[in-house]
Design a protein around this motif. Structure first.
Motif, PDB file in Angstrom:
ATOM      1  N   TYR A  59      73.627  38.229  51.098  1.00  0.00           N
ATOM      2  CA  TYR A  59      74.531  37.692  50.084  1.00  0.00           C
ATOM      3  C   TYR A  59      74.335  38.371  48.731  1.00  0.00           C
ATOM      4  O   TYR A  59      75.307  38.538  47.974  1.00  0.00           O
ATOM      5  N   ARG A  60      73.081  38.695  48.392  1.00  0.00           N
ATOM      6  CA  ARG A  60      72.717  39.370  47.137  1.00  0.00           C
ATOM      7  C   ARG A  60      72.882  38.517  45.895  1.00  0.00           C
ATOM      8  O   ARG A  60      72.636  38.984  44.785  1.00  0.00           O
ATOM      9  N   GLY A  61      73.311  37.274  46.028  1.00  0.00           N
ATOM     10  CA  GLY A  61      73.445  36.411  44.859  1.00  0.00           C
ATOM     11  C   GLY A  61      73.860  35.008  45.254  1.00  0.00           C
ATOM     12  O   GLY A  61      74.321  34.755  46.375  1.00  0.00           O
ATOM     13  N   PHE A  62      73.731  34.067  44.316  1.00  0.00           N
ATOM     14  CA  PHE A  62      74.000  32.662  44.591  1.00  0.00           C
ATOM     15  C   PHE A  62      75.487  32.365  44.762  1.00  0.00           C
ATOM     16  O   PHE A  62      75.855  31.446  45.502  1.00  0.00           O
ATOM     17  N   LYS A  63      76.355  33.121  44.094  1.00  0.00           N
ATOM     18  CA  LYS A  63      77.790  32.862  44.212  1.00  0.00           C
ATOM     19  C   LYS A  63      78.253  33.072  45.642  1.00  0.00           C
ATOM     20  O   LYS A  63      78.988  32.238  46.202  1.00  0.00           O
ATOM     21  N   ALA A  64      77.829  34.166  46.251  1.00  0.00           N
ATOM     22  CA  ALA A  64      78.210  34.417  47.645  1.00  0.00           C
ATOM     23  C   ALA A  64      77.619  33.362  48.570  1.00  0.00           C
ATOM     24  O   ALA A  64      78.263  32.927  49.533  1.00  0.00           O
ATOM     25  N   LEU A  65      76.392  32.947  48.280  1.00  0.00           N
ATOM     26  CA  LEU A  65      75.774  31.894  49.074  1.00  0.00           C
ATOM     27  C   LEU A  65      76.564  30.602  48.963  1.00  0.00           C
ATOM     28  O   LEU A  65      76.855  29.941  49.967  1.00  0.00           O
ATOM     29  N   ALA A  66      76.921  30.212  47.740  1.00  0.00           N
ATOM     30  CA  ALA A  66      77.678  28.979  47.529  1.00  0.00           C
ATOM     31  C   ALA A  66      79.022  29.031  48.236  1.00  0.00           C
ATOM     32  O   ALA A  66      79.457  28.042  48.853  1.00  0.00           O
TER      33      ALA A  66
END
Length: 271
Positions: free
Chosen positions: A82-89
């Motif tokens: 994901y490389r970041g929380f936005k993609a995870l969310a």
């Protein structure tokens, strides 16, 4: 591939990515250390947040506490990462448990994949890395944060190799250790010259995991002393520097300084 920046001191390090596949590279903010570690506004604590801001030695730290009675811990990577929380969310479905908070979860390569031990839901994604090499990941001893159910531990990589036979539900390797048996890592000075945003994890005497991130540039020593003196953890592990980030939905905070790799997600248990 990126090449290593010159390493002038074992302590002048912040984040790792590979020089060649599976080998970390140290990103050093010697020329302009404040540029990659500019302090962000401190969020205002809210009643239902697991995180609070603490002032220690004239520096602000956000301390997010995972309590086994309330929380479940898991590791997350994504495929591709994901490389970041936005993609995870965005990837979490409506039935997913509520996120209390999440943090960057260990050293990684240019592709975002872990360069050390990594386990998710009992499945191993990368074996334990006990190799020698450059950068803070190889500033021995490094360590593993791992657990199953509500039992969470920080342990040096060598101790983990020697003593842990059953694969945990989750695990991630990073380095260096900040505290070992209540004492600072032997290579960490009281207040070295390198300053950047840093974060780490330690487990207190009650079994709660403290995920601590500085709100501005600090030394290794100051972060290590925080773990020793405030939550009084016996062992604590450095997670990263410069790219260090936290996502706290209850605070409306989602850091995005730079792409990250593995993440540690702390979820609320159903009531």
């Amino acid at each position: 591939m990126k090449r290593l920046s010159p390493v002038f001191s074992l302590l002048l390090v912040c984040a790792c990515s590979p020089q060649a596949e599976g080998e970390p590279v140290t990103r050093i903010d010697l020329d302009n250390p404040a540029a990659a570690a500019a302090p962000r506004p401190t969020p205002t604590p809210v009643a239902d947040s697991a995180c609070k801001t603490v002032t220690f030695e004239d520096a602000a730290f956000t301390d997010c506490v995972a309590d086994p009675a309330r929380h479940r811990i898991t590791t997350v990577l994504g495929n591709p990462p994901y490389r970041g929380f936005k993609a995870l969310a965005d990837a979490r479905g409506p039935a997913a448990p509520k996120v209390a908070f999440a943090v960057n979860g260990g050293m990684f390569g240019e592709d975002g994949k872990p360069i050390g031990y990594y386990v998710k839901d009992g499945e191993r994604g990368h074996e334990l890395n006990r190799n020698d090499g450059p950068g803070n990941f190889h500033m021995k001893p490094n360590g593993v944060f791992f657990g199953s159910g509500g039992q969470w531990r920080v342990m040096t990589a060598d101790d983990f190799y020697a003593k842990v036979s059953d694969r945990p539900e989750f695990g991630t390797q990073s380095g260096p250790m900040l505290l070992i048996g209540g004492k600072l890592h032997p290579e960490i000075t009281e207040d070295g010259p390198s300053r950047t945003i840093r974060n780490g994890v330690g487990v207190d005497a009650s079994g709660r995991a403290h995920f601590v991130i500085s709100e501005g540039p600090v030394s290794f020593g100051k972060l290590a002393r925080y773990f020793r003196d405030i939550p009084k953890t016996s062992d604590a592990l450095y997670l990263d520097g410069g790219v260090s980030a936290v996502w706290v939905p209850a605070m409306g905070r989602m850091d995005a300084r730079a792409p990250i790799g593995p993440m540690i997600v702390v979820e609320e248990k159903p009531e």
